[in-house]
Design a protein around this motif. Structure first.
Motif, PDB file in Angstrom:
ATOM      1  N   GLN A  88      53.443  -0.415-116.274  1.00  0.00           N
ATOM      2  CA  GLN A  88      52.934  -1.180-115.138  1.00  0.00           C
ATOM      3  C   GLN A  88      53.133  -0.427-113.826  1.00  0.00           C
ATOM      4  N   ARG A  90      53.115   2.846-113.475  1.00  0.00           N
ATOM      5  CA  ARG A  90      52.092   3.898-113.442  1.00  0.00           C
ATOM      6  C   ARG A  90      50.739   3.323-113.053  1.00  0.00           C
ATOM      7  N   GLN A  91      50.407   2.138-113.595  1.00  0.00           N
ATOM      8  CA  GLN A  91      49.132   1.507-113.259  1.00  0.00           C
ATOM      9  C   GLN A  91      49.083   1.136-111.779  1.00  0.00           C
ATOM     10  N   ALA A  92      50.191   0.661-111.250  1.00  0.00           N
ATOM     11  CA  ALA A  92      50.252   0.299-109.833  1.00  0.00           C
ATOM     12  C   ALA A  92      50.085   1.545-108.972  1.00  0.00           C
ATOM     13  N   GLN A  93      50.702   2.657-109.379  1.00  0.00           N
ATOM     14  CA  GLN A  93      50.549   3.919-108.641  1.00  0.00           C
ATOM     15  C   GLN A  93      49.093   4.371-108.651  1.00  0.00           C
ATOM     16  N   ARG A  94      48.445   4.279-109.823  1.00  0.00           N
ATOM     17  CA  ARG A  94      47.038   4.687-109.933  1.00  0.00           C
ATOM     18  C   ARG A  94      46.169   3.850-109.013  1.00  0.00           C
ATOM     19  N   GLN A  95      46.408   2.552-109.007  1.00  0.00           N
ATOM     20  CA  GLN A  95      45.597   1.670-108.171  1.00  0.00           C
ATOM     21  C   GLN A  95      45.847   1.931-106.693  1.00  0.00           C
ATOM     22  N   ALA A  96      47.043   2.378-106.359  1.00  0.00           N
ATOM     23  CA  ALA A  96      47.367   2.676-104.968  1.00  0.00           C
ATOM     24  C   ALA A  96      46.864   4.053-104.561  1.00  0.00           C
ATOM     25  N   GLY A  97      46.281   4.788-105.507  1.00  0.00           N
ATOM     26  CA  GLY A  97      45.727   6.100-105.201  1.00  0.00           C
ATOM     27  C   GLY A  97      46.747   7.215-105.195  1.00  0.00           C
ATOM     28  N   GLN A  98      47.863   7.019-105.832  1.00  0.00           N
ATOM     29  CA  GLN A  98      48.923   8.019-105.852  1.00  0.00           C
ATOM     30  C   GLN A  98      49.003   8.740-107.174  1.00  0.00           C
ATOM     31  N   GLN A  99      47.928   8.731-107.923  1.00  0.00           N
ATOM     32  CA  GLN A  99      47.932   9.307-109.263  1.00  0.00           C
ATOM     33  C   GLN A  99      48.323  10.783-109.247  1.00  0.00           C
TER      34      GLN A  99
END
Length: 167
Positions: A88, A90-99
């Protein structure tokens, strides 16, 4: 007078042709999100280079799902909770554009979190066996040419990884 009119018409035509070509370039350079969503996505990673058939893709997907279920059966409830929390995050980071932004020492793919699970030696052994079985099952699905190409891709990946992380 006719020369003035003719030059104005020629100028107008030249201007409209130039403006039209710029408009076309601008339109194709930045497509709308709707067009991007409708564009079929090309598969990524090493599997895309193998030219898998739809039947092979579905077989490999089933093998991987089976392996994932076996892995999860090995984990304790606490380990599952830690793994889910990491997923979760990692998914939050991806959605925040910090991938693409990883902290120093953080490995790609979240495998650092696997180390945080504190697996027992028995669990590690079982997971290695499941992974080896998965690899053998996938190899059986591939044609000889695809197996050879996959081996080549894996070798190239190992070489690049060693070049980036010399020991």
């Amino acid at each position: 007078m006719k020369l003035k009119t003719l030059s104005l018409v020629a100028g107008a035509i030249a201007l409209s042709l130039t403006a039209t070509s710029f408009a076309v370039v601008a339109q194709t350079a930045s497509p709308s999100p709707l067009l991007l969503a409708q564009t079929p996505q090309k598969p990524k990673g090493p599997w895309a280079e193998l030219g898998l058939t739809d039947a092979q893709k579905s077989q490999i997907q089933a093998i991987r799902q089976d392996s994932r279920a076996k892995w999860e059966a090995i984990l304790t409830p606490e380990q599952k909770a830690k793994l889910e929390a990491a997923k979760q995050a990692r998914q939050a980071q991806r959605q925040a554009g910090q991938q693409g932004q990883r902290q120093a020492g953080q490995r790609r793919g979240g495998w650092k979190n696997f180390a945080d699970l504190n697996l027992t030696e028995a669990q590690k052994t079982q997971m290695r066996q499941i992974r080896e079985s998965e690899k053998q099952q996938i190899q059986a699905v591939l044609t000889p040419e695809q197996r050879q190409k996959l081996e080549q891709i894996q070798q190239n990946f190992k070489q690049r990884r060693q070049q980036r992380n010399p020991q």
